[in-house]
Design an enzyme around this catalytic site. Structure first.
Site, PDB file in Angstrom:
ATOM      1  CB  CYS A 193      -0.935  -0.001   1.212  1.00 34.55           C
ATOM      2  SG  CYS A 193      -2.077   1.402   1.244  1.00 34.55           S
ATOM      3  CB  CYS A 203      -0.918   2.497   3.923  1.00 30.86           C
ATOM      4  SG  CYS A 203      -2.467   1.873   3.267  1.00 30.86           S
ATOM      5  CG  ASP A 204       2.905   1.248   4.617  1.00 31.11           C
ATOM      6  OD1 ASP A 204       2.297   1.730   5.590  1.00 31.11           O
ATOM      7  OD2 ASP A 204       2.818   0.051   4.290  1.00 31.11           O
TER       8      ASP A 204
END
Length: 299
Positions: free
Chosen positions: A28, A31-32
């Site tokens: 992701c 996300c990261d």
């Protein structure tokens, strides 16, 4: 029934992938990606998801390398062109990932209870990816701080496939959609209801587009509301002539409050809507809140 079984990211299954997951290997970028601001990163894949990840990462990363096993992308022409024309993105064609490599760093944590000694946790840190050219067999090393695997997701719908309608990718299809994705089909009563009445979906199991925690939470709330309204519509727990829905709501509130003391503000019978000398402040139990709550009460 609310189905919230989610979708699993597809992984490469190569050496070091599971070992460095959470330490530089991710599925992701949204996300990261911010964790690797100003670093060199890689994206594995050739579809639209990989193109989106590469473009997102290019905003904050020092450089982005897209690793693809073929000599052209599967993504849409528009998305592929944006990636190919971006100055911060390079492409390694005809290449596959052979192995993830890195190191372990000791992270010291203090034992706060019992006077124990400090404990050292080993944290995985990705340093490089070994690549193989599928045409020549030659190997090379790509030094990166993170690699984002973007080769698709598999919705966890095997259990429901014989009973609930799915699209060609295996995601559950909402009742308001026809067999063709996105086509509206009449009036929407329950937005999260599936092909079987009384069955609802929440999260990634029915979402092939966004796949974010916040969108899953939102559809979870929607599915819960739809399920409650569905039960009310079909008369579950309703006795003719008795307002059971109010009792049902009161029971839920009492469970939530758990009998804890709460402070309630309400207007005195002699006062107006404003806060003044006539206003009453009570510290009462949850049962009293529910018993005396009315239009003039602000919980």
């Amino acid at each position: 029934l609310v189905v919230a079984t989610g979708a699993n990211a597809r992984w490469l299954g190569v050496d070091g992938e599971a070992e460095f997951r959470g330490g530089g290997v991710s599925s992701c970028a949204t996300c990261d990606g911010f964790l690797f601001r100003g670093r060199d990163v890689a994206v594995v894949g050739g579809g639209d998801a990989a193109m989106e990840d590469a473009l997102v990462l290019a905003r904050t990363s020092n450089s982005v390398t897209v690793v693809h096993r073929r000599d052209k992308f599967r993504a849409s022409h528009a998305m592929a062109d944006r990636v190919l024309q971006h100055p911060g993105i390079t492409v390694r064609w005809n290449a596959t990932v052979e192995r993830f490599r890195g190191r372990y760093e000791a992270e010291t944590t203090t034992q706060h209870h019992g006077g124990g000694a400090d404990a050292a946790a080993q944290i995985p840190v990705l340093e490089a990816v070994d690549l193989r050219d599928v045409s020549t067999g030659a190997t090379s090393t790509l030094d990166v701080a993170a690699t984002f695997v973007a080769i698709g997701h598999d919705p966890n719908t095997e259990l429901f496939t014989p009973h609930l309608e799915t699209d060609r990718h295996g995601y559950l299809v909402h009742r308001w959609a026809t067999g063709q994705e996105g086509a509206p089909c009449g009036e929407v009563r329950f937005a999260t209801e599936l092909s079987v009445p009384g069955v609802f979906a929440a999260g990634d199991v029915a979402d092939a587009t966004y796949r974010q925690a916040i969108t899953s939470a939102g559809t979870g709330a929607m599915a819960a509301l739809d399920a409650e309204r569905y039960l009310s519509d079909i008369g579950v727990g309703v006795t003719p002539g008795v307002h059971n829905r109010d009792d049902f709501t009161a029971d839920i509130l009492e469970d939530i409050l758990g009998g804890a003391d709460v402070h309630v503000y309400r207007d005195d019978d002699r006062g107006g809507a404003g806060v003044g000398d006539d206003d009453v402040y009570d510290a009462v139990g949850a049962s009293d809140v529910l018993k005396h709550a009315d239009a003039r009460t602000d919980l």
